[in-house]
Design a protein around this motif. Structure first.
Motif, short mmCIF file in Angstrom:
data_model
loop_
_atom_site.label_atom_id
_atom_site.label_comp_id
_atom_site.label_asym_id
_atom_site.label_seq_id
_atom_site.Cartn_x
_atom_site.Cartn_y
_atom_site.Cartn_z
N TRP A 5 0.79 -1.23 0.00
CA TRP A 5 0.00 0.00 0.00
C TRP A 5 0.82 1.28 0.00
CZ3 TRP A 5 0.33 3.44 4.12
CH2 TRP A 5 0.95 2.96 5.29
N VAL A 6 2.08 1.25 0.43
CA VAL A 6 2.88 2.47 0.52
C VAL A 6 3.10 3.12 -0.85
CG1 VAL A 6 5.20 3.34 1.03
CG2 VAL A 6 3.97 1.97 2.73
N PRO A 7 3.49 2.39 -1.90
CA PRO A 7 3.70 3.05 -3.20
C PRO A 7 2.46 3.79 -3.70
CG PRO A 7 4.65 0.84 -3.23
CD PRO A 7 3.87 0.95 -1.96
N PHE A 8 1.32 3.15 -3.59
CA PHE A 8 0.09 3.79 -4.04
C PHE A 8 -0.21 5.05 -3.22
CE2 PHE A 8 -4.49 4.38 -3.39
CZ PHE A 8 -4.89 4.60 -4.69
N THR A 9 0.00 4.97 -1.89
CA THR A 9 -0.27 6.12 -1.02
C THR A 9 0.63 7.29 -1.34
OG1 THR A 9 -0.99 4.63 0.75
CG2 THR A 9 -0.38 6.87 1.39
N LEU A 10 1.91 7.02 -1.61
CA LEU A 10 2.82 8.11 -1.93
C LEU A 10 2.46 8.77 -3.26
CD1 LEU A 10 6.20 6.55 -0.75
CD2 LEU A 10 4.79 8.25 0.41
N LYS A 11 1.95 7.98 -4.20
CA LYS A 11 1.53 8.55 -5.48
C LYS A 11 0.31 9.46 -5.31
CE LYS A 11 3.18 4.78 -8.44
NZ LYS A 11 2.78 3.69 -9.37
N GLN A 12 -0.56 9.08 -4.36
CA GLN A 12 -1.81 9.81 -4.18
C GLN A 12 -1.77 10.76 -2.99
OE1 GLN A 12 -4.34 9.45 -6.33
NE2 GLN A 12 -3.21 7.93 -7.53
N ARG A 13 -0.58 11.07 -2.46
CA ARG A 13 -0.51 11.83 -1.21
C ARG A 13 -1.18 13.19 -1.30
NH1 ARG A 13 5.74 12.76 -0.06
NH2 ARG A 13 5.86 10.76 -1.13
N ASP A 14 -1.07 13.87 -2.42
CA ASP A 14 -1.66 15.21 -2.52
C ASP A 14 -3.18 15.17 -2.38
OD1 ASP A 14 0.83 16.26 -2.88
OD2 ASP A 14 0.71 16.22 -5.07
N ALA A 15 -3.79 14.14 -2.98
CA ALA A 15 -5.25 14.02 -2.86
C ALA A 15 -5.66 13.56 -1.48
CB ALA A 15 -5.78 13.05 -3.92
N ILE A 16 -4.83 12.71 -0.87
CA ILE A 16 -5.18 12.17 0.45
C ILE A 16 -5.03 13.23 1.54
CG2 ILE A 16 -4.48 10.49 2.20
CD1 ILE A 16 -3.73 8.61 -0.04
N ILE A 17 -4.01 14.08 1.40
CA ILE A 17 -3.78 15.09 2.45
C ILE A 17 -5.00 15.96 2.65
CG2 ILE A 17 -2.47 17.20 2.94
CD1 ILE A 17 -0.01 15.82 1.85
N ALA A 18 -5.72 16.25 1.57
CA ALA A 18 -6.89 17.12 1.67
C ALA A 18 -8.00 16.52 2.51
CB ALA A 18 -7.42 17.43 0.28
N SER A 19 -8.03 15.20 2.61
CA SER A 19 -9.12 14.55 3.34
C SER A 19 -8.65 13.84 4.61
CB SER A 19 -9.82 13.53 2.43
OG SER A 19 -8.89 12.56 1.99
N LEU A 20 -7.43 14.14 5.05
CA LEU A 20 -6.92 13.47 6.26
C LEU A 20 -7.60 14.00 7.51
CD1 LEU A 20 -3.04 13.08 5.98
CD2 LEU A 20 -4.77 11.32 6.20
N LYS A 21 -7.76 13.14 8.47
CA LYS A 21 -8.18 13.55 9.80
C LYS A 21 -6.95 13.49 10.70
CE LYS A 21 -12.95 12.05 9.53
NZ LYS A 21 -14.00 11.22 10.15
N LYS A 22 -6.60 14.62 11.26
CA LYS A 22 -5.38 14.70 12.04
C LYS A 22 -5.54 14.18 13.46
CE LYS A 22 -2.46 16.61 9.17
NZ LYS A 22 -1.19 15.97 8.82
N ARG A 23 -6.73 13.72 13.79
CA ARG A 23 -6.96 13.31 15.17
C ARG A 23 -7.29 11.83 15.23
NH1 ARG A 23 -10.13 18.00 18.49
NH2 ARG A 23 -8.64 19.65 18.13
N ILE A 24 -6.82 11.20 16.24
CA ILE A 24 -7.14 9.80 16.50
C ILE A 24 -7.67 9.70 17.93
CG2 ILE A 24 -4.80 9.25 17.28
CD1 ILE A 24 -5.18 6.47 16.11
N ARG A 25 -8.69 8.92 18.12
CA ARG A 25 -9.32 8.85 19.42
C ARG A 25 -8.55 7.93 20.35
NH1 ARG A 25 -15.63 7.30 20.38
NH2 ARG A 25 -14.91 5.19 20.23
N LYS A 26 -8.24 8.44 21.52
CA LYS A 26 -7.56 7.64 22.55
C LYS A 26 -8.63 7.12 23.51
CE LYS A 26 -3.73 9.39 24.17
NZ LYS A 26 -2.80 10.35 24.81
N THR A 27 -8.95 5.85 23.36
CA THR A 27 -10.06 5.27 24.12
C THR A 27 -9.66 4.89 25.54
OG1 THR A 27 -9.52 3.09 23.19
CG2 THR A 27 -11.19 4.40 22.06
#
Length: 838
Positions: A285-307
């Motif tokens: 999955w890493v090669p595909f993610t690096l190719k699509q990073r510009d599109a993915i950055i726009a929809s990233l959620k910077k927060r993760i829930r600590k349960t």
């Protein structure tokens, strides 16, 4: 799909059943829910479907659902740890003292403060919270209340957090101790958690990784061979964890599978920088993610829930952990929560002697503790049965509840006959019912060191059990029969018994049951609940009294302009909460900026909007599921009395199977309309209606085929004796001819009144297509007559007098004339059948 096509589902054919189920032509088919069923009618995908992008997405989702449930050849399922929150019924009780402890007033001093007990405001001591320290926001720990020079606490405590001025000492990592007011601490705690109370942490970076050689897939096994002989990379993340440093400078080991979903770009860049991107856990999955990073950055959620934290308080994960937290915090809050829960739930178990085995025929089950922190920072422990791991019980586990229609009738009957209404909740409801299953557990540490490892037989219904609801309902039914109440045949959860008021007037006393909520109607309903039902079930004392909130609606008694007292049912509280949830959902989609609530929503739907003509793009699976949940909320709002959106909700409900973006936009329009006009109430007015009897001319039917029934109405042979005052029944009906522009099916809508109280409303498309407005109006008249016939039966079976006719108002003079003329003849079959019924 729906009409005019057959209903079709995506599945995978596994082979012929060979007569094991169905007939010899049946095939075993794997459905998306993981179940294998026999089907006789199957077809392969067409060439167009095989190459369609939409169908490819559906097949990918199907494969993902199957792998999630049954695993794959590489990653087998872990059934022992297969647990979902939806599998068990949550404990519904509030924080309560053990019911068998005597009622002893707490000792207080001259100022009314508790003696030798920890005040409520001390529950935030030992909480961690990020506070402003100079120019930075730093994590600190609340250590104690601030003590002034006079040796007393600084500030004044108030239950309202905004008025609470008590000061606390907060210790920071560098050793500094600063004073902060309780309201400042509480405000920061609330703003640093999500809607469920779990802490939100911003990630600063990935600082390390580790690999479990026993679990992680080696490079030599990084490929798999498909059935078609092609080689592809193995999709796995097992055995890898990443060390995450958060903005508060804390560090946590997080599994790769979680970080891949929440921070894919950061993880991909880290793997590339550390030269581990060729490992099987990253290579697929890493090669595909690096190719699509510009599109993915726009929809990233910077927060993760600590349960592991809620409201800044660390949540226990086990009994041992609870004791450790209490030791660190210098209190016994978690220990007390566990003690209270095990005391309450202890009545369900019979703990056998050391070494004694369970009787023959008893099945071993498991359970677990669920730990939580409530909004008032109270610690809560809940012991639940792992019902999802137990086999399905033999027979039905259905446990019914009283219908909303019966509740409206009861409120109107109470106001008409001068009766009072009282509500109550049964405490620890399931625990008071005997279990129909023969199950046992092996006691864990929560049962105490003296009982750990012993066998305990389960004699009471426990939350999480598949048959717990049925067991409680059957137990409650036997109690109602013992108290002299009789179940109404028209609604089994309406219980009634003959009574007589103080002035000698005959009436009925009712108890309406909705799981553990009881609603009593009578001259002295509180006595019925406290002295009779409360004799066999422990009631929550604070819940006994006039109903305030019932089935999600606000209930109150009002006095009308004519001096008549009536009950009112408002949905404003539920509507506001639902609308707030929708706004929160839209706010979380800020990265896509696709949705928003309209600022002006004078009507529930946009003018001239036709949902059946909407050709906007189909919703993604997650958004389609959210659309379906919103329709469910709107349906319940309609049940609570918002008749004004009944039609629109019915129209949008027709597109649950294939919702589109335009449909979701209109649903948001409906919530915007509800936000603007939320403050509405439905009043069950018992006043006599004003009906002009001259409009309802009586005809001589003796010469018609219904002449032998003239002046008669068939009555139920087992109906109870009518008592009290009865109702005048009326209805208003209309039809919208060929309103569906695709199928040209008409729509029926009607309102039903008892006296002046609206008790039922209905809007639905007709099953047939009528070529004229006369035909659609005739079908609508038939449908309302069918309902009124059932309503008259229900009133009679509830012991409510039902003597006069039902007055039906319509706007089509042709239908009204033909249904009252004995000599009318109709050529069309559907209309003649409707005519004879009406």
């Amino acid at each position: 799909k729906s009409f005019p096509n057959d209903r079709q589902y995506l599945g995978r054919v596994l082979g012929p059943t060979q007569g094991e189920a169905g007939n010899m032509m049946a095939q075993w088919v794997l459905k998306s829910n993981g179940r294998v069923v026999p089907k006789r009618t199957v077809r392969p995908l067409t060439t167009a479907e095989l190459h369609s992008e939409t169908e490819k997405k559906k097949r990918a989702i199907f494969d993902e659902l199957i792998q999630r449930r049954h695993g794959s050849a590489i990653n087998p399922p872990k059934y022992a740890a297969d647990f979902t929150e939806d599998a068990w019924v949550p404990y519904q009780d509030d924080f309560e003292e053990p019911f068998d402890v005597p009622e002893i007033e707490d000792a207080v001093d001259a100022h009314g403060n508790l003696i030798n007990q920890q005040p409520a405001y001390d529950t935030i001591i030992n909480c961690e919270v990020a506070l402003q320290l100079g120019d930075e926001v730093v994590n600190g720990k609340v250590t104690q209340r601030t003590i002034g020079a006079d040796g007393r606490t600084v500030g004044t405590y108030n239950d309202n957090p905004f008025l609470n001025t008590v000061l606390y000492d907060v210790e920071f990592p560098d050793g500094q101790v600063k004073e902060y007011s309780a309201n400042t601490i509480a405000e920061n705690m609330i703003t640093q958690v999500d809607s469920e109370g779990y802490s939100l942490a911003l990630m600063e970076g990935i600082v390390g990784h580790k690999k479990d050689e026993d679990i992680a897939v080696p490079k030599s096994d990084g490929y798999v061979i498909t059935k078609s002989g092609q080689q592809r990379r193995r999709q796995t993340t097992q055995g890898w964890e990443l060390l995450i440093r958060w903005k508060d400078q804390s560090e946590t080991w997080v599994k790769l599978k979680d970080m891949k979903e929440s921070h894919p770009v950061e993880v991909a860049e880290y793997a590339k920088a550390r030269c581990i991107d060729d490992q099987p856990a990253f290579a697929w999955w890493v090669p595909f993610t690096l190719k699509q990073r510009d599109a993915i950055i726009a929809s990233l959620k910077k927060r993760i829930r600590k349960t592991n934290r809620k409201f800044g308080i660390e949540i226990s994960t086990s009994v041992k952990h609870a004791y450790e937290l209490d030791k660190q915090n210098g209190n016994t809050l978690w220990r007390d929560a566990l003690k209270l829960e095990m005391h309450n739930v202890g009545i369900a178990f019979e703990i056998l002697d050391e070494g004694q085995a369970a009787p023959q025929g008893w099945s071993k089950v498991t359970g677990h503790l669920v730990w939580d922190v409530k909004m008032d920072f109270t610690r809560k422990a809940r012991w639940v049965l792992d019902g999802h791991k137990t086999p399905d019980p033999v027979g039905s586990t259905y446990a019914g509840v009283v219908s909303r229609e019966s509740v409206r009738i009861a409120f109107t009957y109470a106001a008409l006959n001068g009766l009072d209404v009282c509500a109550a909740d049964i405490r620890n409801a399931y625990l008071q019912a005997p279990s129909s299953c023969k199950d046992y557990i092996v006691c864990g540490p929560e049962f105490g060191l003296e009982n750990q490892g012993k066998v305990a037989l389960i004699h009471r219904a426990l939350y999480g059990g598949k048959s717990a609801g049925r067991d409680f309902r059957n137990h409650l039914r036997s109690c109602m029969i013992h108290l002299g109440f009789q179940s109404c045949p028209a609604d089994p959860d309406v219980w009634m018994r003959p009574a007589q008021k103080s002035d000698g007037t005959a009436c009925y006393e009712y108890i309406l049951l909705y799981v553990d909520d009881a609603l009593a109607i009578g001259e002295f309903p509180e006595k019925i609940l406290r002295n009779e039902l409360g004799k066999y079930f422990v009631l929550k004392d604070s819940s006994v009294g006039p109903p305030k909130i019932y089935l999600g609606g606000h209930v109150r008694k009002v006095t009308l302009d004519n001096g008549v007292q009536a009950w009112a049912f408002g949905s404003s509280q539920y509507v506001n909460a639902a609308e707030k949830n929708v706004e929160d959902y839209i706010a979380r989609q800020v990265t896509t900026n696709r949705w928003k609530l309209p600022t002006k929503a004078e009507t529930p739907l946009r003018t001239s909007y036709r949902p059946e003509l909407d050709v906007s793009p189909e919703l993604e699976p997650t958004e389609a599921s959210y659309y379906q949940s919103l329709i469910g909320i709107l349906r319940w709002i309609v049940e609570l009395g918002r008749v004004d959106i009944c039609l629109e909700t019915s129209m949008m409900s027709s597109h649950l199977a294939l919702p589109r973006e335009g449909h979701l936009e209109q649903v948001f329009q409906m919530f915007a309309h509800l936000k603007k006009y939320h403050n509405s109430e439905l009043v069950f007015d018992p006043s006599d209606p004003v009906i002009d009897s001259d409009q309802f001319e009586r005809r001589d039917w003796t010469a018609s085929e219904f002449g032998h029934l003239h002046g008669k109405e068939e009555l139920p042979p087992n109906m109870p004796e009518p008592r009290g005052l009865g109702f005048t029944m009326s209805a208003k009906v209309d039809a919208d001819h060929a309103s569906d522009t695709v199928t040209r099916r008409s729509r029926t809508g009607f309102l039903v009144y008892l006296n002046s109280a609206l008790v039922y409303w209905w809007s639905k498309k007709q099953a047939s297509c009528e070529s004229s407005s006369f035909g659609s109006e005739f079908v609508a008249m038939k449908q309302v007559c069918e309902y009124l016939r059932g309503l008259r039966y229900k009133l009679r079976m509830m012991g409510i007098p039902c003597e006069g006719p039902a007055y039906i108002f319509g706007d089509n003079q042709s239908v009204l004339a033909n249904t009252t003329i004995p000599e009318s003849t109709l050529k069309k079959k559907s209309q003649s059948i409707a005519y004879h019924f009406v």
